[in-house]
Design a protein around this motif. Structure first.
Motif, PDB file in Angstrom:
ATOM      1  N   TYR A   1       0.842  -1.201   0.000  1.00 23.49           N
ATOM      2  CA  TYR A   1       0.000   0.000   0.000  1.00 23.49           C
ATOM      3  C   TYR A   1       0.867   1.236   0.000  1.00 23.49           C
TER       4      TYR A   1
ATOM      5  N   ARG B   1       0.551   5.810  -0.389  1.00 16.79           N
ATOM      6  CA  ARG B   1      -0.288   6.992  -0.551  1.00 16.79           C
ATOM      7  C   ARG B   1       0.370   7.895  -1.580  1.00 16.79           C
TER       8      ARG B   1
ATOM      9  N   ILE C   1      -7.058   3.192  -5.188  1.00 18.90           N
ATOM     10  CA  ILE C   1      -8.193   3.101  -4.263  1.00 18.90           C
ATOM     11  C   ILE C   1      -8.569   4.508  -3.820  1.00 18.90           C
TER      12      ILE C   1
ATOM     13  N   ASP D   1      -3.312   4.637  -2.865  1.00 20.05           N
ATOM     14  CA  ASP D   1      -4.370   5.454  -2.258  1.00 20.05           C
ATOM     15  C   ASP D   1      -4.318   6.855  -2.874  1.00 20.05           C
TER      16      ASP D   1
ATOM     17  N   ASN E   1      -6.554   9.280  -2.179  1.00 16.97           N
ATOM     18  CA  ASN E   1      -7.358  10.237  -1.416  1.00 16.97           C
ATOM     19  C   ASN E   1      -6.620  11.533  -1.077  1.00 16.97           C
TER      20      ASN E   1
ATOM     21  N   PHE F   1       6.225  -4.880   3.523  1.00 17.07           N
ATOM     22  CA  PHE F   1       5.521  -3.986   2.597  1.00 17.07           C
ATOM     23  C   PHE F   1       4.010  -4.204   2.644  1.00 17.07           C
ATOM     24  N   GLU F   2       3.585  -5.271   3.316  1.00 12.28           N
ATOM     25  CA  GLU F   2       2.158  -5.532   3.424  1.00 12.28           C
ATOM     26  C   GLU F   2       1.623  -5.098   4.790  1.00 12.28           C
ATOM     27  N   SER F   3       2.382  -4.218   5.442  1.00 14.48           N
ATOM     28  CA  SER F   3       1.890  -3.585   6.657  1.00 14.48           C
ATOM     29  C   SER F   3       2.236  -2.102   6.565  1.00 14.48           C
ATOM     30  N   ALA F   4       1.562  -1.280   7.361  1.00 15.01           N
ATOM     31  CA  ALA F   4       1.801   0.159   7.284  1.00 15.01           C
ATOM     32  C   ALA F   4       1.531   0.790   8.644  1.00 15.01           C
TER      33      ALA F   4
ATOM     34  N   THR G   1      -2.105  -4.318   6.065  1.00 12.93           N
ATOM     35  CA  THR G   1      -2.841  -3.366   5.218  1.00 12.93           C
ATOM     36  C   THR G   1      -4.276  -3.801   4.960  1.00 12.93           C
TER      37      THR G   1
ATOM     38  N   VAL H   1      -5.704   1.898   7.164  1.00 15.13           N
ATOM     39  CA  VAL H   1      -4.535   2.686   6.735  1.00 15.13           C
ATOM     40  C   VAL H   1      -4.920   3.890   5.883  1.00 15.13           C
ATOM     41  N   MET H   2      -6.165   3.942   5.416  1.00 15.02           N
ATOM     42  CA  MET H   2      -6.609   5.080   4.612  1.00 15.02           C
ATOM     43  C   MET H   2      -7.038   6.267   5.471  1.00 15.02           C
TER      44      MET H   2
END
Lengths: 313, 180
Positions: A6, A8, A28, A50, A52, B4-7, B25, B71-72
């Motif tokens: 992920y 941003r 996303i 992301d 946003n 890389f699959e965590s934040a 994530t 995470v968003m």
């Protein structure tokens, strides 16, 4: 859900480049459709970008007298914008007819355009679906097809596009602005944005890999009476069986688009000319060549009656 | 886990800053609240955005916590049912649900209450709905408006009529002097 990395993005160009860099990566924004599909294993992007935080969240006037709607403008904000309510009411009405208050608060303008079909066979990984798994066949044809397309389908797919907003954008002749990973921009008329299924139902839009929608523009106000009439199985929070978006002038001329009947918002410009003659005359052209299933043939008279009701006000 | 699959993400929940150093994530905001912060008031119903049981208020707006990734929400302000009121000091909406028996099993109730609080704000902010007759006018509160705006919150016990009564009563408390 399959694991994914992920990041941003901070700018549109950075976002497009980031998606192009990782095969299978996706943008996303609201996430209300993508995360639903990821939980079901129908989408499994290895990387999410992301968007946003990249701006694109304003509605601004254009020099031509229309509006430029940023890709990240939420459905709630677009429906509530005073200029949209006054000058492009069919768009507000369509947005408010879709989803729930919670979903409209998250869903974005670009994401709404990119929604995947709600065909039950697309949603069920145990079933054949050429859209989900190209070449696997279509269980919807000969299956439960009450909700599905009556026109523009193929032997590979009879899915419908689920958006209400897109039907209003089609009747308003909106344009979709994009940026490519190399920074080039282009403008796609809404009529050319969504594709018919043909032999490649997995390719739903004109977008290329990594191409990011930056805005949707509306031309100068059309005037006239704006109507969005949606028929569904319950009074709220359901997808359309049939919907009608129409803009009708005082002299009876105008334009019409249908939702819930095809793989894209359905408009035939030649059918608009028949509007002063009434719903039956419009549908003779608009739905010419329709090939419904026995389960959804009701959509043809329903579309005509819905337009007739909309024209009566 | 693949790093890389965590934040890392920090957001505020009910007035308290919460930092997740290496969050998978895939964690939805709903699972972050329930499984990591043990704020189990917010409920998981369908987990697909269809039932509204997971409704929370983020930066002043209601959303389905099941359809958004934790995470968003860097820097966001999240309000859950636990942040609206406490058993000793109920929010007027919570008190009205008790008073008017706006539930049977209670599972959808935290989502109903968070949604209802936000609905009153949305009407005050002038956001129209599908049943608003005049799009260019300020929308007015009515039971029809309420029912349309609450359609994203299902109640399988069918307590809808009492929920509507509770929200009408809470509004009289929260917005005294207004008429229905």
């Amino acid at each position: 859900m399959k694991p994914f990395s992920y990041e941003r993005a901070r700018t549109p160009a950075e976002a497009a480049a980031a998606v192009e860099r990782r095969p299978g990566a996706k943008f996303i924004a609201g996430g209300t459709n993508l995360l639903d599909l990821m939980k079901l294993g129908i989408e499994a992007p290895p990387h999410l970008v992301d968007v946003n935080g990249i701006g694109l969240d304003r509605i601004e006037p254009t020099p031509e007298g229309g509006l430029r709607i940023g890709a990240l403008v939420r459905n709630t904000d677009l429906a509530a914008d005073a200029r949209v309510r006054r000058d492009h009411a069919v768009l507000s009405r369509a947005l408010l007819a879709g989803a729930s208050g919670q979903l409209r608060n998250r869903a974005t303008t670009a994401g709404n355009l990119l929604q995947r079909t709600r065909c039950p066979y697309f949603y069920d990984p145990a079933q054949a679906c050429n859209k989900r798994q190209p070449g696997s066949g279509c269980s919807a044809i000969g299956g439960v097809s009450r909700q599905l397309a009556v026109i523009g389908g193929s032997t590979a797919c009879i899915a419908t596009h689920p958006s209400d907003m897109a039907v209003a954008l089609r009747v308003l002749d909106a344009q979709v602005e994009t940026v490519q990973p190399d920074g080039r921009t282009r403008v796609i008329p809404i009529a050319d944005f969504h594709r018919l299924p043909g032999n490649t139902p997995q390719a739903e839009t004109a977008l290329e890999p990594g191409e990011l929608i930056t805005a949707v523009t509306l031309p100068a106000p059309l005037g006239g009476r704006h109507v969005y009439r949606k028929v569904r199985d319950r009074a709220s929070y359901a997808f359309a069986l049939v919907s009608v978006a129409a803009v009708v002038m005082p002299d009876g001329r105008g334009r019409v688009a249908l939702g819930g009947v095809a793989h894209k918002p359905w408009r035939v410009e030649a059918a608009d000319a028949a509007l002063p003659q009434g719903a039956k005359a419009v549908m003779a052209t608009l739905l010419a060549g329709a090939s419904p299933t026995p389960e959804n043939a009701f959509k043809l008279p329903l579309a005509e009656r819905t337009l007739a009701a909309a024209l009566q006000g | 886990m693949d790093p890389f699959e965590s934040a890392r993400v920090t957001f505020d929940v009910n007035g308290q800053s919460c930092t997740f150093e290496a969050l998978d994530t895939r964690t939805t905001l709903l699972d972050a609240l329930r499984e990591h912060l043990h704020l189990t008031g917010t409920k998981k119903g369908c987990d697909h955005g269809q039932c509204g049981a997971c409704t929370v208020i983020v930066d002043g707006r209601r959303l389905n916590a099941c359809l958004t990734l934790a995470v968003m929400h860097e820097g966001a302000k999240v309000t859950t049912i636990e942040g609206l009121g406490t058993p000793e000091r109920l929010h007027p909406m919570q008190a009205a649900f008790v008073q008017h028996d706006g539930y049977q099993c209670g599972y959808c109730t935290p989502g109903q209450i968070c949604s209802a609080v936000a609905v009153l704000d949305e009407i005050r902010a002038g956001i129209p709905s599908h049943v608003t007759a005049d799009l260019t006018a300020q929308p007015l509160f009515s039971v029809d408006e309420l029912r349309e705006r609450m359609s994203g919150n299902l109640c399988r016990c069918g307590a809808y009529s009492n929920i509507a009564e509770a929200v009408v009563a809470a509004r009289e408390q929260l917005e005294p002097g207004t008429t229905t």
